[in-house]
Design a protein around this motif. Structure first.
Motif, PDB file in Angstrom:
ATOM      1  N   GLU A  20       0.842  -1.195   0.000  1.00  0.00           N
ATOM      2  CA  GLU A  20       0.000   0.000   0.000  1.00  0.00           C
ATOM      3  C   GLU A  20       0.877   1.244   0.000  1.00  0.00           C
ATOM      4  OE1 GLU A  20      -3.184   0.810   3.087  1.00  0.00           O
ATOM      5  OE2 GLU A  20      -1.989   2.641   3.104  1.00  0.00           O
ATOM      6  N   ARG A  21       1.848   1.276   0.905  1.00  0.00           N
ATOM      7  CA  ARG A  21       2.714   2.457   1.002  1.00  0.00           C
ATOM      8  C   ARG A  21       3.558   2.601  -0.254  1.00  0.00           C
ATOM      9  NH1 ARG A  21       1.878   0.653   6.412  1.00  0.00           N
ATOM     10  NH2 ARG A  21       0.434   2.154   7.257  1.00  0.00           N
ATOM     11  N   PHE A  22       4.021   1.463  -0.785  1.00  0.00           N
ATOM     12  CA  PHE A  22       4.821   1.506  -2.010  1.00  0.00           C
ATOM     13  C   PHE A  22       3.990   2.089  -3.157  1.00  0.00           C
ATOM     14  CE2 PHE A  22       6.386  -0.468  -5.923  1.00  0.00           C
ATOM     15  CZ  PHE A  22       7.719  -0.115  -5.868  1.00  0.00           C
ATOM     16  N   VAL A  23       2.739   1.634  -3.246  1.00  0.00           N
ATOM     17  CA  VAL A  23       1.854   2.122  -4.311  1.00  0.00           C
ATOM     18  C   VAL A  23       1.643   3.624  -4.165  1.00  0.00           C
ATOM     19  CG1 VAL A  23      -0.548   2.067  -5.100  1.00  0.00           C
ATOM     20  CG2 VAL A  23       0.699  -0.057  -4.782  1.00  0.00           C
ATOM     21  N   ILE A  24       1.323   4.052  -2.948  1.00  0.00           N
ATOM     22  CA  ILE A  24       1.054   5.477  -2.754  1.00  0.00           C
ATOM     23  C   ILE A  24       2.279   6.299  -3.125  1.00  0.00           C
ATOM     24  CG2 ILE A  24       0.627   7.237  -0.994  1.00  0.00           C
ATOM     25  CD1 ILE A  24      -1.102   5.179   0.451  1.00  0.00           C
ATOM     26  N   ILE A  25       3.447   5.855  -2.680  1.00  0.00           N
ATOM     27  CA  ILE A  25       4.639   6.684  -2.849  1.00  0.00           C
ATOM     28  C   ILE A  25       5.190   6.582  -4.273  1.00  0.00           C
ATOM     29  CG2 ILE A  25       7.024   6.981  -2.081  1.00  0.00           C
ATOM     30  CD1 ILE A  25       5.762   6.044   0.743  1.00  0.00           C
ATOM     31  N   VAL A  26       5.511   5.368  -4.707  1.00  0.00           N
ATOM     32  CA  VAL A  26       6.229   5.255  -5.983  1.00  0.00           C
ATOM     33  C   VAL A  26       5.324   5.509  -7.182  1.00  0.00           C
ATOM     34  CG1 VAL A  26       7.564   3.708  -7.447  1.00  0.00           C
ATOM     35  CG2 VAL A  26       8.030   3.825  -5.018  1.00  0.00           C
ATOM     36  N   THR A  27       4.101   4.956  -7.185  1.00  0.00           N
ATOM     37  CA  THR A  27       3.300   5.162  -8.405  1.00  0.00           C
ATOM     38  C   THR A  27       2.859   6.613  -8.547  1.00  0.00           C
ATOM     39  OG1 THR A  27       1.174   4.646  -7.405  1.00  0.00           O
ATOM     40  CG2 THR A  27       2.385   2.815  -8.357  1.00  0.00           C
ATOM     41  N   SER A  28       2.760   7.342  -7.420  1.00  0.00           N
ATOM     42  CA  SER A  28       2.382   8.750  -7.570  1.00  0.00           C
ATOM     43  C   SER A  28       3.540   9.574  -8.092  1.00  0.00           C
ATOM     44  CB  SER A  28       1.927   9.320  -6.231  1.00  0.00           C
ATOM     45  OG  SER A  28       0.868   8.563  -5.718  1.00  0.00           O
ATOM     46  N   LEU A  29       4.771   9.135  -7.817  1.00  0.00           N
ATOM     47  CA  LEU A  29       5.925   9.933  -8.221  1.00  0.00           C
ATOM     48  C   LEU A  29       6.431   9.586  -9.616  1.00  0.00           C
ATOM     49  CD1 LEU A  29       8.098   9.981  -4.975  1.00  0.00           C
ATOM     50  CD2 LEU A  29       6.943  11.922  -6.008  1.00  0.00           C
ATOM     51  N   HIS A  30       6.282   8.312 -10.020  1.00  0.00           N
ATOM     52  CA  HIS A  30       7.035   7.882 -11.200  1.00  0.00           C
ATOM     53  C   HIS A  30       6.531   8.497 -12.497  1.00  0.00           C
ATOM     54  CE1 HIS A  30       4.743   4.464 -13.276  1.00  0.00           C
ATOM     55  NE2 HIS A  30       3.885   5.059 -12.493  1.00  0.00           N
ATOM     56  N   ARG A  31       5.302   9.022 -12.492  1.00  0.00           N
ATOM     57  CA  ARG A  31       4.831   9.782 -13.658  1.00  0.00           C
ATOM     58  C   ARG A  31       4.919  11.256 -13.305  1.00  0.00           C
ATOM     59  NH1 ARG A  31       6.130   6.224 -16.124  1.00  0.00           N
ATOM     60  NH2 ARG A  31       4.903   4.665 -17.226  1.00  0.00           N
ATOM     61  N   ASP A  32       5.992  11.881 -13.700  1.00  0.00           N
ATOM     62  CA  ASP A  32       6.228  13.285 -13.356  1.00  0.00           C
ATOM     63  C   ASP A  32       5.347  14.179 -14.238  1.00  0.00           C
ATOM     64  OD1 ASP A  32       7.350  15.435 -12.120  1.00  0.00           O
ATOM     65  OD2 ASP A  32       9.405  14.727 -12.346  1.00  0.00           O
ATOM     66  N   TYR A  33       5.406  15.479 -14.009  1.00  0.00           N
ATOM     67  CA  TYR A  33       4.569  16.385 -14.798  1.00  0.00           C
ATOM     68  C   TYR A  33       4.955  16.349 -16.277  1.00  0.00           C
ATOM     69  CZ  TYR A  33       2.928  18.134 -10.336  1.00  0.00           C
ATOM     70  OH  TYR A  33       2.381  18.214  -9.104  1.00  0.00           O
ATOM     71  N   LEU A  34       6.267  16.244 -16.549  1.00  0.00           N
ATOM     72  CA  LEU A  34       6.723  16.182 -17.939  1.00  0.00           C
ATOM     73  C   LEU A  34       6.945  14.730 -18.325  1.00  0.00           C
ATOM     74  CD1 LEU A  34       9.454  18.956 -18.072  1.00  0.00           C
ATOM     75  CD2 LEU A  34       7.229  18.982 -19.199  1.00  0.00           C
ATOM     76  N   PRO A  35       6.346  14.261 -19.415  1.00  0.00           N
ATOM     77  CA  PRO A  35       6.570  12.861 -19.813  1.00  0.00           C
ATOM     78  C   PRO A  35       8.038  12.542 -20.039  1.00  0.00           C
ATOM     79  CG  PRO A  35       4.669  13.736 -20.952  1.00  0.00           C
ATOM     80  CD  PRO A  35       5.290  14.887 -20.230  1.00  0.00           C
ATOM     81  N   SER A  36       8.850  13.551 -20.375  1.00  0.00           N
ATOM     82  CA  SER A  36      10.279  13.276 -20.563  1.00  0.00           C
ATOM     83  C   SER A  36      10.942  12.910 -19.246  1.00  0.00           C
ATOM     84  CB  SER A  36      10.972  14.488 -21.173  1.00  0.00           C
ATOM     85  OG  SER A  36      10.806  15.607 -20.328  1.00  0.00           O
ATOM     86  N   SER A  37      10.297  13.245 -18.124  1.00  0.00           N
ATOM     87  CA  SER A  37      10.874  12.918 -16.823  1.00  0.00           C
ATOM     88  C   SER A  37      10.342  11.604 -16.269  1.00  0.00           C
ATOM     89  CB  SER A  37      10.568  14.022 -15.811  1.00  0.00           C
ATOM     90  OG  SER A  37      10.902  15.269 -16.315  1.00  0.00           O
ATOM     91  N   TRP A  38       9.470  10.947 -17.008  1.00  0.00           N
ATOM     92  CA  TRP A  38       8.889   9.718 -16.470  1.00  0.00           C
ATOM     93  C   TRP A  38       9.985   8.696 -16.231  1.00  0.00           C
ATOM     94  CZ3 TRP A  38       3.686   8.601 -19.516  1.00  0.00           C
ATOM     95  CH2 TRP A  38       2.785   9.634 -19.234  1.00  0.00           C
ATOM     96  N   ALA A  39       9.855   7.967 -15.142  1.00  0.00           N
ATOM     97  CA  ALA A  39      10.927   7.015 -14.806  1.00  0.00           C
ATOM     98  C   ALA A  39      10.333   5.844 -14.038  1.00  0.00           C
ATOM     99  CB  ALA A  39      11.995   7.696 -13.970  1.00  0.00           C
ATOM    100  N   MET A  40      11.185   4.847 -13.822  1.00  0.00           N
ATOM    101  CA  MET A  40      10.796   3.700 -12.995  1.00  0.00           C
ATOM    102  C   MET A  40      11.753   3.648 -11.817  1.00  0.00           C
ATOM    103  SD  MET A  40       8.218   2.078 -14.335  1.00  0.00           S
ATOM    104  CE  MET A  40       8.226   0.357 -13.828  1.00  0.00           C
ATOM    105  N   PHE A  41      11.325   2.950 -10.771  1.00  0.00           N
ATOM    106  CA  PHE A  41      12.209   2.786  -9.626  1.00  0.00           C
ATOM    107  C   PHE A  41      12.682   1.345  -9.561  1.00  0.00           C
ATOM    108  CE2 PHE A  41      12.775   1.326  -5.265  1.00  0.00           C
ATOM    109  CZ  PHE A  41      13.839   2.114  -4.904  1.00  0.00           C
TER     110      PHE A  41
END
Lengths: 203, 477
Positions: B385-406
């Motif tokens: 649950e915590r992983f989902v809240i934290i990582v999935t909310s962050l990994h799609r940044d405002y700019l698609p060029s900044s999108w990343a995976m952890f």
């Protein structure tokens, strides 16, 4: 120089018998020194005639101190001493101060009250308690009666205790040296003579 | 006399007397360590040492050793922090909230649950401290200390600073509450000691406790007030932890449901961890007469309740994302369920929402193995649950060029292992040297709720007893 102390010790095996016993014994005019129980027995404090605990008052006062400290600390630090513009918020933004104020109130109230408890009840690591009977922290309730503070004779009090369903009644004297519970003397005695009595083995 | 409900099982079974309570619980403290304990300690110390090596390397070289990147700049560190803090909540809930509600079944599990709270908060504290990078300077960043940097003070508007105050208050108040509860039991062990060293050691720990009626009166008052203080405290702590996310503007974090949802989740995972630990302790220490099936069932019922609250929160979150009409918020939630981290989302849903519903079935709710397995499943789910809240909310940044995976590195994994080593080492030391069950409190409920009382009542009116409770037990005299 402390004097020798003489006590009559009554051993009770049941909390309800103890409660009735305390009432009977006090009704007969015997002054009880103290009762020692392995667990809290409710209404025992009423039966013994103790005044209600005022620990909640201590908790409130310490809590109020915590609230005051927290509000003044945050106001003085971010409003007066070094104001900084953060997210365009006012320097003294009271809603933002609520969480820390709450936490400090709880912290001060809890530590202040527990500290008051420790000090008033004389609980400290280097205390050598005067124990009447080692079963008093195991399964028996121990009643101690100071013979010097009662006008009745030892035999009379002993009979009153037995009538109140005490399982066992015996006399316990604390000599000068033992009566003075100096921690270092206690340690010296403990490590030189070893453990002389243990609650693990029944008497 | 207290009136005891007929449908409730006795809290102390097996025909135990007050003396037996002392004997059974002191046995572990007084006897030599068992092989299983030594094996457990050796394993925990191995985890501690192995994880400690990587943690040391991390402190030496910096947190670049973790798999964080510019987009996902918070991942396992904060996931683990929130997970451990959440686990800690059950201890305070059991000891404080259940004390206020006069739930007597708390008496035999509160000691170990509170110990678990304290150790879990220690493990949680490792993460924010380590993630500061240079923790030896951290005191100036988080505490209002007078300093030579132009007397700059911490930012009192920041939820991260609120967190510092909340966690440290929570830790210290829990520690005091736990220790106050331990004092009478240390007194018992001191009086039973047969050698000078343990009499001396437990004498120091017991603070010269003598169990006088006057001290007990004040003690009861102190316990009640501490419970009253700890109840809002435990709710505030996870509320403030959730503010770390909820006060930001990141889609997926910026929701008002976070405080109650985090608190329910915390209690949920905490009870699961209490069950995991207590089922093992109960078995190894043969405490079946004190931690009965009744206790286990009660905890499982709390798991159903909090698990369902968490399930409703997930659904509400999804609904609110749609209802808000904000496309970024909507994307964040659709992406959670169908994006690259779909497996984390669905693991969370299965473990947290579906699996606790199995406890509606009485056979599973009252089965040791069923409870043990589900308690571990719930803890895995709460980590996700915590992983989902934290990582999935962050990994799609405002700019698609900044999108990343952890991608976690060995340092991420081993630092997590380190906290497990720390937690189990502390718990095992506690279980050996401290009484794992609050003797004084169990003794205080013994008279109203032991098997003898129940049997006596049963003989009087057998017809009032439910059918399946009527069987006679030879051991109950």
């Amino acid at each position: 120089m402390k004097k020798n102390k003489h006590f009559l010790v009554g051993v009770f095996g049941d909390q309800d018998e103890l409660l009735h016993g305390v009432e009977d014994i006090r009704a007969k005019g015997v002054k009880i020194h103290e009762v020692f129980t392995p667990y809290p027995v409710h209404h025992l404090e009423d039966a013994l005639g103790y005044k209600r605990s005022r620990m909640p008052v201590a908790a409130f006062l310490f809590g109020a101190t915590g609230t005051t400290c927290a509000i003044s600390m945050q106001t003085l630090m971010s409003g007066v001493d070094w104001p900084m513009i953060i997210g365009g918020k006012p320097f003294i933004s009271l809603p933002d101060f609520v969480p820390i104020t709450f936490e400090m109130t709880v912290l001060f109230a809890a530590f202040g009250m527990v500290g008051t408890f420790m000090v008033t009840q004389n609980l400290k690591p280097h205390k050598a308690p005067r124990l009447f009977d080692l079963r008093g922290t195991d399964d028996k309730m121990i009643m101690a009666i100071d013979l010097a503070k009662n006008n009745l004779s030892e035999e009379e009090i002993s009979k009153i205790l037995k009538d109140a369903h005490a399982e066992e009644v015996y006399r316990k004297d604390f000599a000068d040296a033992k009566n003075e519970r100096n921690f270092f003397k206690y340690l010296q005695d403990l490590f030189i003579n070893g453990v002389t009595e243990s609650g693990r083995f029944p008497r | 006399m207290q009136v005891v409900s007929d449908v409730r099982e006795p809290l102390v079974t097996g025909g135990k007397s007050v003396k037996d309570i002392t004997e059974d619980i002191c046995r572990q403290v007084e006897g030599p360590p068992t092989m299983s304990w030594l094996a457990g300690l050796a394993f925990s110390l191995f985890l501690l040492a192995a994880g400690g090596y990587f943690l040391g390397d991390l402190l030496w070289n910096g947190i670049g050793r973790w798999g964080l990147n510019k987009t996902v700049q918070w991942a396992w560190d904060i996931t683990n922090f929130v997970w451990w803090v959440g686990i800690g909540h059950a201890g305070t809930l059991i000891s404080a909230v259940l004390l206020l509600f006069r739930q007597k079944w708390r008496t035999s599990i509160n000691r170990a649950a509170e110990a678990m709270t304290i150790f879990a908060v220690i493990c949680a504290a490792v993460w924010p401290i380590v993630h500061m990078g240079r923790p030896w300077l951290g005191a100036y960043w988080v505490l209002p200390l007078p300093n030579p940097f132009g007397s700059l003070w911490p930012n009192f508007n920041s939820p991260l600073l609120w967190d510092v105050f909340a966690i440290s208050t929570y830790f210290s108040v829990s520690l005091v509450f736990w220790y106050i509860g331990l004092i009478p039991d240390f007194g018992t062990i001191r009086d039973r000691a047969t050698n000078a060293v343990s009499r001396f050691a437990y004498g120091i720990l017991s603070f010269g406790w003598d169990g006088s009626a006057k001290t007990w009166m004040h003690y009861e008052s102190v316990s009640l007030i501490l419970a009253g203080l700890a109840t809002p405290l435990v709710l505030s702590v996870h509320t403030i932890v959730s503010f770390d996310f909820a006060t930001s503007v990141i889609p997926g974090w910026h929701t008002t449901i976070f405080p109650p949802y985090f608190v329910a989740g915390a209690i949920f995972s905490g009870f699961a961890m209490v069950l995991t630990l207590m089922l093992v302790t109960r078995h190894l220490y043969r405490l079946e007469d004190y931690i009965t099936m009744e206790h286990i069932e009660m905890m499982n019922i709390i798991i159903i309740v909090t698990g369902s609250i968490v399930g409703i929160a997930y659904t509400t979150e999804f609904f609110m994302a749609w209802y808000s009409g904000v496309q970024y918020e909507q994307y964040a939630f659709i992406n959670r369920a169908t994006g690259p981290y779909w497996w984390a989302y669905w693991s969370m849903m299965t473990c947290n929402v579906v699996s606790p519903q199995l406890f509606w079935i009485k056979k599973i709710r009252t089965s040791i193995y069923g409870t043990f397995i589900l308690s571990i499943v719930v803890n895995i789910g709460m980590w996700f649950e915590r992983f989902v809240i934290i990582v999935t909310s962050l990994h799609r940044d405002y700019l698609p060029s900044s999108w990343a995976m952890f991608y976690p590195t060995i340092h991420d994994v081993m630092c997590y292992v380190f906290t497990f080593g720390l937690f189990f080492t502390l718990f095992l030391l506690f279980a050996k040297f401290f009484p794992v069950i609050n003797m004084a409190e169990v003794k205080s409920v013994w008279k109203d709720s032991n098997s003898g009382v129940y049997r006596a009542r049963r003989t009087i009116s057998n017809d009032d007893v439910p059918q399946d409770h009527r069987k006679t037990d030879a051991s109950m005299i």
